[in-house]
Design an enzyme around this catalytic site. Structure first.
Site, PDB file in Angstrom:
ATOM      1  N   ASP A 174      27.352  25.412  30.010  1.00  0.00           N
ATOM      2  CA  ASP A 174      27.846  26.772  29.041  1.00  0.00           C
ATOM      3  C   ASP A 174      29.253  26.289  28.274  1.00  0.00           C
ATOM      4  O   ASP A 174      29.935  25.240  29.062  1.00  0.00           O
ATOM      5  CB  ASP A 174      27.578  27.960  29.385  1.00  0.00           C
ATOM      6  N   GLU A 227      23.652  26.965  27.555  1.00  0.00           N
ATOM      7  CA  GLU A 227      24.000  28.129  26.569  1.00  0.00           C
ATOM      8  C   GLU A 227      23.306  29.397  26.310  1.00  0.00           C
ATOM      9  O   GLU A 227      23.197  29.716  25.297  1.00  0.00           O
ATOM     10  CB  GLU A 227      24.420  27.340  25.127  1.00  0.00           C
ATOM     11  N   GLU A 272      31.181  18.111  28.846  1.00  0.00           N
ATOM     12  CA  GLU A 272      31.404  17.626  27.619  1.00  0.00           C
ATOM     13  C   GLU A 272      32.859  17.696  26.879  1.00  0.00           C
ATOM     14  O   GLU A 272      33.106  18.156  25.858  1.00  0.00           O
ATOM     15  CB  GLU A 272      30.500  18.618  26.647  1.00  0.00           C
TER      16      GLU A 272
END
Ligand code: 9MR
Length: 392
Positions: A231, A185, A301
């Site tokens: 990200d 990120e 994720e």
């Protein structure tokens, strides 16, 4: 499901947010309109049948793919049913907490000179015992930093603190990690910097090259692990996600052109149930642009927040499943995609119950298995997408 008499399913899908103002003037409020739009996402007739008994792990493997999930040490340690379910369904394990610098109760680096590998080692052993791949998340992030960080780390010692961390943590599992989220990120386009980098302590202390340093040291320390930039916010046809996709491509191009050893992009894919602005063409282009740089891609994720979806479980599950299958159909069509991980496996344990809970108090249902470890339509959706994926 009740339908607004004036807005058919198809029509509601076609109506853009731009029409909101005029709808408002016709007497329909914004939130009411949005809820019609969300309900319009539901197709009660959509078929989510998954053929056969194979687990997600087996379906993925049949295509040369890997399926797995994130898990928390306390859950895996204390919940044998969950652990069994994990081993049946998953081919790869990533600790949700245990390899971050510091999560309350899980202090990987409790002080600058001390490392505590209790959780991460236990998870590594669990993976080994059960023939799972092991994945690391994350060596560099602006969150989950230890309480000592602020007062101890300065521009003089930051590089040394970072290098020591990577050498110690990645070094401990060298040769045993499938992949590492080396940097997580690092982009925030709203900061309005030219390079689109997020203003993190690392950026402030070390400048933009902290990313290159991290990848270089990770490559030296564990030459076998696939090194990933990870990200979020890359999914939808919104100005924010579009800007983020462009910024990620630029960052990856910059890293590659400097010879920085980034080898893969991790796309978190925290999907938003109820988001209508899904554009498969743009998404496909993005995946293909990343692949054309010679990078692998991991969906790292995956889950679907159902915060704004109707309370009715059947409707909610269908919308969640549709989001998963539609997303994965695009992602898995790109041969550079090698793995899919959900951020948790069962609704029993998910960050979304803390971070995106529902205002009606109903339990969230973002993951493949329900809280009783029974497969839901979300499971079927992932199974179907894996079954339809081209073979690697
Ligand atoms: O799911 C994680 C949650 O339990 C932690 O409190 C939080 C802070 O460590 O991190 C969550 O995981 C995040 C991941 O590390 C990076 N991408 C976003 C995830 C969800 O917030």
């Amino acid at each position: 499901m009740p339908k607004h008499p004036l807005v058919s399913r198809r029509r509601a899908l076609l109506l853009g947010l731009g029409t909101l103002a005029s709808m408002g003037t016709l007497g329909m409020g914004r939130s009411k309109y949005l809820s019609y739009q969300i309900e319009a996402l539901d197709d009660p007739k959509r078929d989510f049948t998954a053929v056969g008994e194979a687990s997600l792990k087996e379906r993925a493997a049949a295509k040369g793919l890997i399926y797995g999930a994130a898990m928390r040490y306390p859950a895996l340690l204390s919940d044998a049913k969950l652990a069994n379910c994990f081993v049946r369904e998953c081919g790869i394990l990533v600790p949700e907490w245990g390899l971050k610098w510091y999560v309350p109760g899980v202090p990987l680096r409790p002080n600058p000179d001390k490392f505590d590998f209790t959780e991460a080692d236990w998870m590594a052993q669990f993976a080994k015992t059960n023939s799972l791949l092991y994945r690391g998340h994350t060596l560099v992030w602006h969150e989950s930093l230890p309480p000592w960080f602020k007062d101890t780390v300065n521009s003089q010692n930051a590089e040394q603190v970072l290098v020591k961390h990577i050498k110690t943590v990645a070094g401990r599992y060298a040769g045993k990690m499938h992949s590492w989220d080396v940097v997580n990120e690092a982009i925030a386009t709203y900061e309005k910097r030219q390079d689109n980098l997020r203003k993190t302590p690392w950026l402030e202390l070390l400048g933009p090259n902290y990313i290159d340093t991290a990848f270089r040291v990770a490559a030296e320390t564990d030459p076998k692990a696939l090194l990933v930039y990870n990200d979020f916010g890359l999914e939808y046809d919104t100005p924010e996600d579009e800007a983020k996709r462009t910024a990620v491509l630029k960052l990856l191009e910059r890293l590659k052109s400097k010879g920085t050893p980034v080898q893969a992009l991790g796309i978190q894919a925290h999907l938003l149930g109820g988001e209508t602005r899904f554009n498969s063409k743009k998404l496909r282009e993005f995946f293909s642009n990343v692949a054309s740089m010679g990078l692998k891609i991991l969906i790292t994720e995956l889950d679907v927040t159902d915060k704004n979806l109707p309370k009715n479980t059947a409707v909610r599950d269908r919308i969640v499943a549709a989001s998963l299958e539609d997303y994965l159909a695009v992602a898995l069509d790109e041969p550079a995609v090698i793995a899919v991980l959900t951020w948790g496996l069962s609704d029993r344990v998910t960050w979304l119950s803390d971070f995106q809970s529902r205002s009606d108090g109903a339990a969230v249902r973002p993951l493949p298995m329900d809280a009783d470890l029974k497969p839901k339509l979300a499971w079927n959706a992932i199974a179907r997408a894996l079954d339809s994926a081209p073979k690697r």
